[in-house]
Design a protein around this motif. Structure first.
Motif, mmCIF file in Angstrom:
data_model
loop_
_atom_site.group_PDB
_atom_site.id
_atom_site.type_symbol
_atom_site.label_atom_id
_atom_site.label_comp_id
_atom_site.label_asym_id
_atom_site.label_seq_id
_atom_site.Cartn_x
_atom_site.Cartn_y
_atom_site.Cartn_z
ATOM 1 N N ARG A 160 0.812 -1.231 0.000
ATOM 2 C CA ARG A 160 0.000 0.000 0.000
ATOM 3 C C ARG A 160 0.837 1.269 0.000
ATOM 4 O O ARG A 160 0.556 2.225 -0.725
ATOM 5 N N VAL A 169 2.321 1.944 -3.312
ATOM 6 C CA VAL A 169 1.296 2.381 -4.279
ATOM 7 C C VAL A 169 0.982 3.867 -4.067
ATOM 8 O O VAL A 169 0.860 4.627 -5.026
ATOM 9 N N LEU A 170 0.889 4.292 -2.816
ATOM 10 C CA LEU A 170 0.612 5.712 -2.532
ATOM 11 C C LEU A 170 1.758 6.590 -3.036
ATOM 12 O O LEU A 170 1.545 7.689 -3.552
ATOM 13 N N PHE A 189 1.291 7.150 -6.777
ATOM 14 C CA PHE A 189 0.289 8.185 -7.088
ATOM 15 C C PHE A 189 0.886 9.573 -6.892
ATOM 16 O O PHE A 189 0.657 10.474 -7.703
ATOM 17 N N ALA A 236 -6.407 9.894 -6.869
ATOM 18 C CA ALA A 236 -6.595 8.580 -6.250
ATOM 19 C C ALA A 236 -7.789 7.817 -6.818
ATOM 20 O O ALA A 236 -7.918 6.613 -6.595
ATOM 21 N N ASN A 237 -8.668 8.488 -7.589
ATOM 22 C CA ASN A 237 -9.840 7.789 -8.140
ATOM 23 C C ASN A 237 -9.559 7.188 -9.516
ATOM 24 O O ASN A 237 -10.464 6.859 -10.262
ATOM 25 N N PRO A 296 -4.972 -4.337 -2.711
ATOM 26 C CA PRO A 296 -5.284 -3.133 -1.940
ATOM 27 C C PRO A 296 -6.266 -2.229 -2.680
ATOM 28 O O PRO A 296 -6.202 -2.105 -3.906
ATOM 29 N N THR A 297 -7.174 -1.605 -1.924
ATOM 30 C CA THR A 297 -8.164 -0.720 -2.552
ATOM 31 C C THR A 297 -7.494 0.486 -3.205
ATOM 32 O O THR A 297 -8.048 1.077 -4.124
ATOM 33 N N GLU A 298 -6.291 0.839 -2.747
ATOM 34 C CA GLU A 298 -5.561 1.959 -3.362
ATOM 35 C C GLU A 298 -5.267 1.664 -4.833
ATOM 36 O O GLU A 298 -5.231 2.572 -5.662
ATOM 37 N N ALA A 304 -8.733 1.999 -6.825
ATOM 38 C CA ALA A 304 -9.511 3.227 -6.584
ATOM 39 C C ALA A 304 -10.840 2.894 -5.928
ATOM 40 O O ALA A 304 -11.868 3.488 -6.238
ATOM 41 N N GLY A 305 -10.820 1.896 -5.034
ATOM 42 C CA GLY A 305 -12.020 1.557 -4.280
ATOM 43 C C GLY A 305 -13.004 0.678 -5.038
ATOM 44 O O GLY A 305 -14.019 0.261 -4.478
#
Ligand code: AMP
Ligand code: MG
Length: 349
Positions: free
Chosen positions: A47, A50-51, A54, A61-62, A109-111, A114-115
């Protein structure tokens, strides 16, 4: 500091690959060539890494990422199910420029997504990408290796222009052969839907899965099924006007508008097919050559470099005619030109 490692595109040196693979495993950012464009890779299950990716790209983030794997067996842990259509498409098109959107497992991971409850996956065919992902032995999330909203990078120089000192390693293996991003096919909906056209055309997909449809409306920014759908995603800095329809009327309108703009004191850049250059001879415009219209693969390979050249010239306005020749890559090139355009003018039937 960004470390640049030069590698052979067909037979990359194992030491360079090992160095980049270790970097990925430790959460680093590695840019590498794929057959489509250069990707910016990161450990897809980390995670924090990944952040960091971005942030390096300035990407919202979307905007979900594509997860790249080395082999079909690496997918099982990332998805809840692998439908038969996915197996059939994989057998026909992987490794290659096709991304499949499938229901994601909780391991992703949701990241990365994008959820969304889906994950986009592909097995690239470029020998450097394959060697790197194989050596890293992890799923690698990799968007294009550009700053958000800049044209995608098709050479290592493009990557450095955008991301120098924002990433750890760049594997330079020369130009990316295809030049436009992968076809994205959503298999989580019925019928399966192409979200982004690419080198694998809808006709090719329908030979394997006959009911594949094409997404037509553009996506609202909040719930973006495909980041490539963002309007202005591939836009150069100066406003680009695109002339669609048949060659002769479209070219006539383009020439007329170019003259008017020049009369008003504008510096005009024409993004021109090789076949159109003669018609521009008497105009005081800057010409950026796109390649031969009768060879859309050549145009696709040139497109993003040409858009970056337009930025370097720094004109006031860019005029371009769309591609009219029929080829597996035509829809993808037409799509990217539309997204680069602020205005689309119909030149005829
Ligand atoms: P890029 O950043 O240029 O590599 O583009 C990434 C692409 O990933 C986008 O165009 C999307 O089509 C695609 N994508 C990633 N994850 C998803 C997902 N869960 N659903 C739909 N499309 C996705
Ligand atoms: Mg991108």
């Amino acid at each position: 500091m960004t470390e640049v490692l030069h590698v052979d595109p067909t037979d990359p040196h194992p030491a360079a690959i090992a160095r980049a693979a270790v970097c990925l495993r430790r959460g680093g950012l590695v840019a590498f060539p794929t057959e489509t464009v250069y990707g910016l890779g990161v450990h897809a299950l980390d995670r924090a890494a990944v952040l960091k990716l971005f942030a390096a790209k300035g990407r919202p983030a979307n905007d979900p990422l594509i997860v790249h794997v080395a082999a079909i067996d690496d997918i099982a842990s990332l998805v809840t199910e692998m439908p038969q259509s996915a197996r059939d498409l994989a057998a026909r098109f992987w490794p290659g420029p096709l991304t499949l959107v499938l229901r994601r497992s909780s391991a992703v991971p949701t990241e990365v997504t994008a959820g969304l409850d889906t994950v986009a996956i592909r097995i690239p065919s470029h020998p450097v990408a394959r060697a790197l992902i194989h050596a890293a032995h992890i799923p690698v999330a990799a968007p294009s290796a550009n700053l958000f909203s800049r044209p995608s990078p098709t050479t290592a120089d493009h990557v450095l222009a955008d991301l120098k000192d924002r990433i750890d390693i760049l594997l330079d293996a020369g130009p990316a052969p295809v030049g436009v991003e992968s076809t994205v096919l959503d298999l989580s909906v019925a019928p399966p839907t192409v979200l982004r056209p690419g080198a694998v055309s809808i006709e090719m997909l329908r030979q394997v899965v006959p009911d594949v449809g094409l997404r037509t409306t553009s996506a609202p920014a909040a719930a973006m099924p495909s980041p490539g759908l963002l309007s202005k995603h591939y836009a150069p800095r100066a406003p680009l006007t695109l002339y669609e329809g048949e060659r002769v009327p479209a070219l006539r309108l383009l020439l007329r508008d170019a003259e008017t703009l020049i009369d008003h004191g504008n510096t005009v850049v024409v993004l021109a097919f090789t076949e159109d250059i003669e018609a521009l001879r008497d105009l005081s415009v800057r010409v950026v050559e796109l390649g031969r219209e009768r060879n859309p693969a050549e145009v696709a390979a040139r497109l993003y470099a040409a858009l970056r050249e337009c930025d370097e010239i720094g004109g006031d306005r860019i005029l371009a005619r769309t591609l009219t020749s029929n080829h597996a890559l035509s829809t993808a090139v037409q799509d990217r030109l539309r997204r680069a355009a602020g205005r689309v003018i119909q030149g005829g039937p």
